[in-house]
Design an enzyme around this catalytic site. Structure first.
Site, mmCIF file in Angstrom:
data_model
loop_
_atom_site.group_PDB
_atom_site.id
_atom_site.type_symbol
_atom_site.label_atom_id
_atom_site.label_comp_id
_atom_site.label_asym_id
_atom_site.label_seq_id
_atom_site.Cartn_x
_atom_site.Cartn_y
_atom_site.Cartn_z
ATOM 1 N N SER A 1 0.827 -1.208 0.000
ATOM 2 C CA SER A 1 0.000 0.000 0.000
ATOM 3 C C SER A 1 0.858 1.253 0.000
ATOM 4 C CB SER A 1 -0.890 0.000 1.252
ATOM 5 O OG SER A 1 -1.518 1.241 1.423
ATOM 6 N N TYR B 1 -2.299 -0.382 10.508
ATOM 7 C CA TYR B 1 -2.545 -1.042 9.219
ATOM 8 C C TYR B 1 -1.335 -0.877 8.300
ATOM 9 C CZ TYR B 1 -3.861 -1.215 4.311
ATOM 10 O OH TYR B 1 -3.863 -1.455 2.961
ATOM 11 N N LYS C 1 1.690 -3.639 6.650
ATOM 12 C CA LYS C 1 2.160 -3.724 5.266
ATOM 13 C C LYS C 1 3.683 -3.540 5.203
ATOM 14 C CE LYS C 1 -1.793 -4.180 2.984
ATOM 15 N NZ LYS C 1 -2.123 -5.421 2.239
ATOM 16 N N ARG D 1 -9.895 15.914 8.929
ATOM 17 C CA ARG D 1 -9.856 14.648 9.651
ATOM 18 C C ARG D 1 -8.415 14.356 10.056
ATOM 19 N NH1 ARG D 1 -12.285 9.706 6.354
ATOM 20 N NH2 ARG D 1 -10.554 10.340 4.981
#
Length: 337
Positions: free
Chosen positions: A124, A148, A152, A291
């Protein structure tokens, strides 16, 4: 070749299974169906005119995985399986590290035991973290900033160490950006469980009436329209990139890294307006506060994939939206429609 695809009932996995079948490969799929549906494979079989073998197996179940390798003579693996929501990974890091890392270690041990040493890994763009300038280039130092992304990154480290220790391994690490769209038939596509984490499936659910409006996080970034820029890639282009990488590493041992992306940024509002064009009318949205963790802009330098794999994206943002809308319109509740 006979290819084992882990996570092959998922969004990118199912499109890649179709691409593999269409190019003449035999396919075996393992998936635990936690975030996906076996219906995707049934539809892939319809589209391809031939089916993939399927085993409902969780990679953390080493004995069940061993059984799959015992039943099939596997030539190579494409590894998609894993938990993949950034926000959830922050809340449940143990679950993410256990599922993604242990599952991958079990897979690699089973491969090694059965003499299967060719793998394409679904990595990713999150591995590039927050510190790198854009566009992202494969030689940059990586440093993900969430659990996450770190799973990876750690799997990339494991595979890199494995390739350095044993020259029999053929390894591709594919770092990709924001997959969107669907197969042009409208028969397979993205079917997120619960509230979508990503922009385009959320817009699609607004368009089909499942969500009230799109919340745009931040309208004051230093970008042309104030919203975040991302590198979007049509899922069919992405699937074809996996097949190209598989063919390339089959004849070339070592560890190979490629970005798979369009090489340009598209803003949130540009994507929204392109989707509105596909739908044929405006969609409700509201710009709200930024965000936490969102970067203003990032996109790929995909020149290495073009040079090595003769691969580049072929589909436009408008095509992405048209195909995604066709899927969502025909399947308003995904595979449960």
């Amino acid at each position: 070749m006979r290819i084992l695809v882990t996570g092959g009932t998922g969004y990118i996995g199912s499109h890649t299974v179709l691409s593999l079948l269409e190019t003449g490969h035999e396919v075996v799929v393992v998936d635990n169906l936690v975030n996906s549906s076996e219906e995707s494979l049934r539809r892939v079989g319809e589209l391809a005119g031939k089916t993939a073998a399927f085993h409902q197996v969780d990679l953390v179940d080493e004995a069940a995985l061993e059984s799959v390798f015992d039943q099939h003579s596997i030539d190579a693996v494409i590894h998609f399986a894993g938990l993949k929501a950034v926000g959830e990974s922050v809340q449940e890091p143990l679950n993410y590290y256990y599922n993604n890392i242990v599952g991958t270690l079990n897979l690699l041990r089973a491969m090694d035991k059965h003499g299967v040493r060719s793998i394409v890994f679904s990595s990713s763009a999150t591995v590039y973290g927050e510190h790198n300038p854009i566009p992202y280039v494969e030689k940059m130092e990586i440093g993900a900033n969430n659990p996450y992304g770190r799973t990876k990154e750690q799997i990339e480290d494991i595979l890199t160490d494995l390739g350095a220790a044993d020259e029999r391994w053929h390894i591709a690490l594919l770092r990709y950006f924001n997959p969107v769209g669907a197969h042009p038939s409208g028969r397979i596509g993205e079917d997120p469980q619960g509230i979508p984490n990503n922009l385009v499936p959320y817009i699609a659910q607004v368009a089909v009436g499942r969500r009230e409006k799109l919340m745009v996080f931040g309208g004051d970034y230093d970008t042309p329209d104030g919203t975040c820029l991302r590198d979007y890639i049509h899922v069919v282009d992405l699937a074809e990139g996996h097949v190209a990488a598989l063919d390339y590493v089959a004849a070339r041992p070592g560890v190979h890294r490629w970005n798979l992306g369009s090489g340009k940024g598209t803003s949130v509002l540009e994507m929204l307006h392109a989707f509105e064009q596909a739908v044929g009318h405006p969609l409700p949205y509201e710009i709200t506060g930024r965000r936490a963790g969102d970067l203003p802009a990032f996109w790929a330098d995909a020149s290495s994939a073009l040079a090595d794999l003769s691969w580049s994206t072929t589909k436009t943002v408008d095509q992405m939206c048209e195909d995604h809308w066709r899927w969502q319109k025909n399947n308003p509740f995904g595979y449960n429609s």
